[in-house]
Design an enzyme around this catalytic site. Structure first.
Site, PDB file in Angstrom:
ATOM      1  N   ARG A 169       0.863  -1.180   0.000  1.00 21.93           N
ATOM      2  CA  ARG A 169       0.000   0.000   0.000  1.00 21.93           C
ATOM      3  C   ARG A 169       0.895   1.224   0.000  1.00 21.93           C
ATOM      4  O   ARG A 169       2.011   1.200   0.534  1.00 21.93           O
ATOM      5  CB  ARG A 169      -0.906   0.014   1.232  1.00 21.93           C
ATOM      6  CG  ARG A 169      -1.835  -1.190   1.368  1.00 21.93           C
ATOM      7  CD  ARG A 169      -2.624  -1.110   2.682  1.00 21.93           C
ATOM      8  NE  ARG A 169      -3.554  -2.221   2.831  1.00 21.93           N
ATOM      9  CZ  ARG A 169      -3.282  -3.364   3.458  1.00 21.93           C
ATOM     10  NH1 ARG A 169      -2.074  -3.538   4.012  1.00 21.93           N
ATOM     11  NH2 ARG A 169      -4.167  -4.319   3.545  1.00 21.93           N
ATOM     12  N   LYS A 192      -2.219  -2.783   8.014  1.00 20.08           N
ATOM     13  CA  LYS A 192      -3.387  -2.338   8.761  1.00 20.08           C
ATOM     14  C   LYS A 192      -3.485  -3.094  10.080  1.00 20.08           C
ATOM     15  O   LYS A 192      -3.184  -4.275  10.161  1.00 20.08           O
ATOM     16  CB  LYS A 192      -4.659  -2.569   7.934  1.00 20.08           C
ATOM     17  CG  LYS A 192      -4.782  -1.640   6.733  1.00 20.08           C
ATOM     18  CD  LYS A 192      -6.105  -1.844   6.022  1.00 20.08           C
ATOM     19  CE  LYS A 192      -6.277  -0.862   4.877  1.00 20.08           C
ATOM     20  NZ  LYS A 192      -7.573  -1.058   4.170  1.00 20.08           N
ATOM     21  N   HIS A 260      -2.370   2.975  -5.893  1.00 25.94           N
ATOM     22  CA  HIS A 260      -2.981   1.748  -5.384  1.00 25.94           C
ATOM     23  C   HIS A 260      -3.216   0.734  -6.496  1.00 25.94           C
ATOM     24  O   HIS A 260      -3.243  -0.471  -6.254  1.00 25.94           O
ATOM     25  CB  HIS A 260      -4.291   2.085  -4.673  1.00 25.94           C
ATOM     26  CG  HIS A 260      -4.638   1.108  -3.594  1.00 25.94           C
ATOM     27  ND1 HIS A 260      -3.839   0.902  -2.484  1.00 25.94           N
ATOM     28  CD2 HIS A 260      -5.701   0.266  -3.449  1.00 25.94           C
ATOM     29  CE1 HIS A 260      -4.392  -0.015  -1.704  1.00 25.94           C
ATOM     30  NE2 HIS A 260      -5.518  -0.420  -2.270  1.00 25.94           N
ATOM     31  N   ARG A 263      -0.597  -1.853  -6.736  1.00 31.50           N
ATOM     32  CA  ARG A 263      -0.780  -2.985  -5.811  1.00 31.50           C
ATOM     33  C   ARG A 263      -1.736  -4.009  -6.426  1.00 31.50           C
ATOM     34  O   ARG A 263      -1.490  -5.220  -6.365  1.00 31.50           O
ATOM     35  CB  ARG A 263      -1.312  -2.451  -4.485  1.00 31.50           C
ATOM     36  CG  ARG A 263      -1.717  -3.506  -3.453  1.00 31.50           C
ATOM     37  CD  ARG A 263      -2.042  -2.789  -2.148  1.00 31.50           C
ATOM     38  NE  ARG A 263      -2.877  -3.550  -1.241  1.00 31.50           N
ATOM     39  CZ  ARG A 263      -2.408  -4.396  -0.334  1.00 31.50           C
ATOM     40  NH1 ARG A 263      -1.106  -4.615  -0.250  1.00 31.50           N
ATOM     41  NH2 ARG A 263      -3.230  -5.029   0.486  1.00 31.50           N
ATOM     42  N   HIS A 286      -3.905  -9.406   3.521  1.00 32.75           N
ATOM     43  CA  HIS A 286      -5.359  -9.429   3.668  1.00 32.75           C
ATOM     44  C   HIS A 286      -5.777 -10.428   4.742  1.00 32.75           C
ATOM     45  O   HIS A 286      -5.260 -11.547   4.792  1.00 32.75           O
ATOM     46  CB  HIS A 286      -6.025  -9.837   2.349  1.00 32.75           C
ATOM     47  CG  HIS A 286      -5.979  -8.781   1.304  1.00 32.75           C
ATOM     48  ND1 HIS A 286      -6.109  -9.043  -0.039  1.00 32.75           N
ATOM     49  CD2 HIS A 286      -5.834  -7.439   1.402  1.00 32.75           C
ATOM     50  CE1 HIS A 286      -6.037  -7.916  -0.726  1.00 32.75           C
ATOM     51  NE2 HIS A 286      -5.866  -6.933   0.132  1.00 32.75           N
ATOM     52  N   TYR A 295      -9.260  -8.018  -5.232  1.00 32.92           N
ATOM     53  CA  TYR A 295      -8.069  -7.286  -5.646  1.00 32.92           C
ATOM     54  C   TYR A 295      -7.443  -7.906  -6.887  1.00 32.92           C
ATOM     55  O   TYR A 295      -6.806  -7.228  -7.669  1.00 32.92           O
ATOM     56  CB  TYR A 295      -7.021  -7.282  -4.523  1.00 32.92           C
ATOM     57  CG  TYR A 295      -7.148  -6.142  -3.567  1.00 32.92           C
ATOM     58  CD1 TYR A 295      -6.101  -5.258  -3.371  1.00 32.92           C
ATOM     59  CD2 TYR A 295      -8.308  -5.935  -2.842  1.00 32.92           C
ATOM     60  CE1 TYR A 295      -6.198  -4.212  -2.490  1.00 32.92           C
ATOM     61  CE2 TYR A 295      -8.425  -4.887  -1.958  1.00 32.92           C
ATOM     62  CZ  TYR A 295      -7.370  -4.034  -1.775  1.00 32.92           C
ATOM     63  OH  TYR A 295      -7.475  -2.983  -0.905  1.00 32.92           O
TER      64      TYR A 295
END
Length: 315
Positions: A169, A192, A260, A263, A286, A295
């Site tokens: 990211r 994250k 993005h 990615r 993820h 994605y």
């Protein structure tokens, strides 16, 4: 009723303001919400409470929130729709409100089953747009030509190489410090929720980063940023996004060509080359495989192909 993890009986909630304060503390300490996420959640809850004050004609308290009916929550959703809020934004706001009510219920403050019976707006599944292999290659070749100084050109090449070559990211890449140097065959990335993952680094990516470091006029200690702006501070995401906008115009790329998108392209091209979906999930960081499927633009035919090649009964 069980206490949420990390909160003690001494943290007594006596009014709605106190409930919001303790809820925010819980989000920070237990859920490890980022500052950006916390601001968004706080805004969503504040807008809901402001609506309810107008809707009920009084500043809501615990008893008022406990007495809310499905019609009250639907009125809130209707107000957002009338104001033109995106369905994704309203869906997130409803999730935040549910979380707040669930938090209060677990603390034994109030209970309201109506909020959990409300369905949010139907959000069509969207598939992120990846660059083609040729477009990704063109971007890597041309991105350095857009910079005003050689070291900035080397920086942009290194950043784009890292995004596309390792699937980071933009925030993860820009958060890297100089203690990541020298870059070896792998990098430790904080994603994250402060989750750590290890990503492999291609030789071409290492070479691009080494070239940037050799030309960068700014030095510093381990805690200083790896990617620097023109004045030496940590490079901001907006600058990288602006560079990609310039590249779009230069190369006639689609509007979806953003940092993005690199990615997305990393994951999509890995899958197209026969990469394992679970491995790609780990590389992207993820929590859910379904997110990885979105994605990587996985369609039913591709999943059936992966299944038929991987399942032992199909061999």
């Amino acid at each position: 009723m069980a206490e949420p993890s990390g909160l003690t009986k001494s943290e007594t909630i006596t009014d709605l303001n106190g409930a919001v304060r303790v809820w925010k503390q819980w989000l920070t300490s237990e859920k490890r919400a980022s500052a950006h996420t916390l601001t968004a959640y706080e805004r969503d809850l504040e807008q809901f409470l402001e609506f309810m004050q107008d809707h009920l004609g009084t500043i809501p308290g615990f008893a008022d929130l406990a007495a809310l009916k499905p019609a009250d929550f639907r009125a809130y959703l209707a107000r957002r729709a009338a104001k033109g809020y995106a369905k994704t934004s309203t869906g997130r706001a409803l999730s935040v409100i549910r979380g707040f009510f669930r938090f209060l219920e677990r603390r034994g403050v109030l209970s309201n089953a109506a909020i959990f019976s409300i369905r949010g707006p139907r959000i069509p599944a969207s598939v992120p747009k990846a660059l083609t292999v040729a477009e990704a290659a063109e971007t890597l070749d041309a991105i350095g030509d857009l910079a005003s100084e050689p070291w900035i050109a080397a920086r942009d090449i290194a950043l784009v190489s890292l995004l596309y070559g390792a699937g980071l990211r933009i925030g993860e890449a820009l958060a890297l410090n100089r203690d990541a140097l020298p870059v070896g065959e792998t990098l430790s990335i904080t994603g994250k929720g402060n989750k750590q993952r290890i990503v492999p680094v291609l030789p071409a990516v290492r070479a691009a980063i080494d070239d940037y470091i050799a030309q960068c006029p700014y030095r510093g200690g381990p805690e200083d940023p790896l990617f620097r702006g023109a004045r030496g501070k940590r490079l901001q995401a907006g600058i990288a996004q602006r560079t990609m906008r310039l590249a779009r115009g230069w190369l006639d790329l689609p509007e979806t060509a953003t940092p993005h998108a690199l990615r997305h392209s990393f994951a999509t091209h890995l899958l197209a080359g026969g990469g394992d979906l679970r491995a790609i999930q780990e590389l992207l960081g993820h929590a859910s495989l379904s997110t990885t499927q979105r994605y990587t633009s996985v369609d039913a035919e591709r999943l059936m192909d992966v299944h038929s090649r991987a399942h032992p009964r199909d061999r």
